[in-house]
Each structure stands twice: as C-alpha cells, then as structure tokens.
Design an enzyme around this catalytic site. Sequence first.
Site, short mmCIF file in Angstrom:
data_model
loop_
_atom_site.label_atom_id
_atom_site.label_comp_id
_atom_site.label_asym_id
_atom_site.label_seq_id
_atom_site.Cartn_x
_atom_site.Cartn_y
_atom_site.Cartn_z
CG ASN A 167 -2.26 -1.41 1.00
OD1 ASN A 167 -2.14 -1.53 0.22
ND2 ASN A 167 -2.14 -1.73 2.51
CB SER A 300 5.42 -5.92 6.88
OG SER A 300 5.74 -6.33 5.91
CB THR A 301 0.22 -6.95 6.08
OG1 THR A 301 -0.12 -6.94 6.52
CG2 THR A 301 -0.38 -7.29 5.13
N GLY A 302 2.91 -6.92 4.40
CA GLY A 302 3.73 -7.61 2.56
C GLY A 302 4.35 -8.53 2.57
CD1 TRP A 322 8.91 4.75 -1.76
CD2 TRP A 322 10.88 3.48 -2.63
NE1 TRP A 322 9.96 6.17 -1.36
CE2 TRP A 322 11.42 4.81 -1.87
CE3 TRP A 322 12.22 2.45 -2.44
CZ2 TRP A 322 12.50 5.38 -2.48
CZ3 TRP A 322 13.22 3.20 -2.44
CH2 TRP A 322 13.43 4.71 -2.20
CE1 TYR A 336 4.65 3.87 6.05
CE2 TYR A 336 2.25 2.91 7.14
CZ TYR A 336 3.07 2.64 6.65
OH TYR A 336 4.05 1.80 6.81
CG HIS A 337 -1.31 3.65 3.40
ND1 HIS A 337 -1.30 4.16 4.94
CD2 HIS A 337 -0.78 2.87 4.02
CE1 HIS A 337 -1.29 3.48 5.96
NE2 HIS A 337 -0.84 2.59 4.83
CG HIS A 354 6.03 -3.07 10.65
ND1 HIS A 354 5.80 -4.50 10.71
CD2 HIS A 354 5.04 -2.61 10.46
CE1 HIS A 354 4.42 -4.71 11.39
NE2 HIS A 354 4.18 -3.35 10.94
#
Length: 380
Positions: A167, A300-302, A322, A336-337, A354
């Site tokens: 995101n 992180s979720t990613g 990024w 940020y998003h 994180h």
Amino acid sequence: MRNCKMARVASVLGLVMLSVALLILSLISYVSLKKENIFTTPKYASPGAPRMYMFHAGFRSQFALKFLDQSFVPITNSLTHELQEKPSKWTFNRTAFLHQRQEILQHVDVIKNFSLTKSSVRIGQLMHYDYSSHKYVFSISNNFRSLLPDVSPIMNKRYNVCAVVGNSGILTGSQCGQEIDKSDFVFRCNFAPTEAFHKDVGRKTNLTTFNPSILEKYYNNLLTIQDRNNFFLSLKKLDGAILWIPAFFFHTSATVTRTLVDFFVEHRGQLKVQLAWPGNIMQHVNRYWKNKHLSPKRLSTGILMYTLASAICEEIHLYGFWPFGFDPNTREDLPYHYYDKKGTKFTTKWQESHQLPAEFQLLYRMHGEGLTKLTLSHCA
C-alpha cells in the site's frame, strides 16, 4: 585563581556554543537535504563506528539520515544505477525461486496454516495469540467454527504470475493498474481501496487481508445501520475473493472478531467472499525470515503475503513496497499509503513494530537475484 575560573567558564561556554552550532547545522542539513543524497550516500561505518569517521565521510547526509530520521537509510548505489541511469531488464531465476520455496516450506506448511478448517478445531477449544501473552485466550464458538472452510482455500491451487500489492505511496501516479490486473492472482493488504485508484493499483483482487482493527477504524464497529451497509457493500465488491482475517495475532482483536463472526453468520449466503481464518501461523513464518536476518517485533503484511504466495505462485511480482517518503523516480514527496488524503504527513509510526527499510533491502536483494520482481518505477 580568578583567571583560572574565568578560563574554565569560557571553556564551558565554548563547548556549549559549539554543541548548539552543531545542532543548528544538523537541523539545517536535515531540512535542506536533497533527496538524491539518499541514493548517492556511500556505505558508511556501522552505527557503532567512531563518530568522527561519520563526520569525515559526509556530515550532512549521514547526520540527517542516521540520527534525525531513522526511516531514511542509505540505499546502495546499485539502486541508483537501476532507477536513474540504466534500468535493467529483470530476469526470473526459477531455480533460485524454487530453492527459496523449498526453504520456506521447511519452516511453514503454508497450505495447512493458511486457514483453520472445520476439522482442525473443535467447539470450546481455546486459541492463543501470536503476539500477546499466553494468558489470553479465545474460545471457538459454534458460530465461529461454522464460518471456517472445509478445506484450505488454496489446496491444490497453482498460479503462474502473482502480484503482491503493498500500500505504499509509491503507487501514486504509477499507472501500474493494468499490469497488476493482468496477473493470474492478486494479493492485497489490509482491505485497501482500489476503485478510486484503479489506474495505479488495478481492480483485480483474489485475496485481501483484513485486520480486525479495520472494523473499528473505518466501520465504527458496525454500530449503526449505515456502518453495516457500508461494510456489506465493501465486501460485495470482493465477489469471490478470499478475505484473510488474522484474528489470532493480538488479544485486543477478540471483541471485534466476535462482531465480525456475528455479522457473517447474519449474512450467510448473501456474500460470495471466501473467509479464511489463519491460526497461529506467525511463529513459523518468523522462523524462516529470522534465518534471513530479519527479526522485527512484527513482519509487515506485505512480506507475510509474499511468504504465502511462494507456495502457490510460480512467479511473484511486488508492487507498492517502498517505505520512504519520496518517489525515487521523481523525488516528489509521497504519502505513506497511496490512498491517504492529500496533504497527509508521511508517518514513521511503523518503527515501533516493523523494520521496513531492512525488509525493503532484503526484497531488493531478492529482486537482484531474480527471486521476485520488485517494481519501483512507473509502469506506463
């Protein structure tokens, strides 16, 4: 005697003035720091190295990056070369990817741990939480168990090219939507909106994570009819996609999880979305990435989605990964998003849990080795 005291006072004042001057200089450096310094900063000594070495290596950029804003870390010169001088053609290294997949599977049975199933839990069973004290428990109710799939939703599934979409604000203006939608399977994070941003992030969604806290933040815990209608309509847009709900990360999700369960039971048969409720998967996932020298309080979720994707995808492309507040292509400021309101200040709250810059550097290294394609430039 008096002259000695005056000399000492003068010496102390001199040191104070020097300290103030250095502080002012560092603040000025931070404000005026050009974003290209992020890329051209050489590899300096480690944080434990002598302070004078860092001053000698480059006071302005090093001081501003290392001490004033921990979210900005020196990025290797190879990133500069790829993004600004001569973008290289990425080549998939299938052998290396298959080796990594095997390594991951040695730590995580992704298919089994992807979701609890009706046969894997019993009514009254007490579940613990990955990131909370062992004293906190969640009792499996009949309603909760009834919402579980019979088998893992990704059992016997295989996809050629998958997109894992983070995101990050780097997707703003990227024009990557069409490219993402061409993927055979698209992972998204945290129920992120797509419709108003489809040119940059695409519309296709095959799986999206849903942290229970989203219900509090965006849907007022479903306290009003309007809140419930809004949530229902959002879910309806997912059609037959998988809603991956990590209900057992934190004990603070317990009440919201029960609200979710009641809602889904109430609307059983009215929505096509597939529900997936992972159990205590993180202990396994963390073990793998710790071997890669990545051990934050929370991944992180990613990168969690990358881990899941490795089991069912033959090739993985990453977008929206990024963690910095500027576009590496245009040097413009970024939110940020990608869905943040215009003017929203770039946040570094993630630092509490994180290690996003460290994750990014690892993913970028994997990109260079051909394990995954990390898209940082505009797609069109």
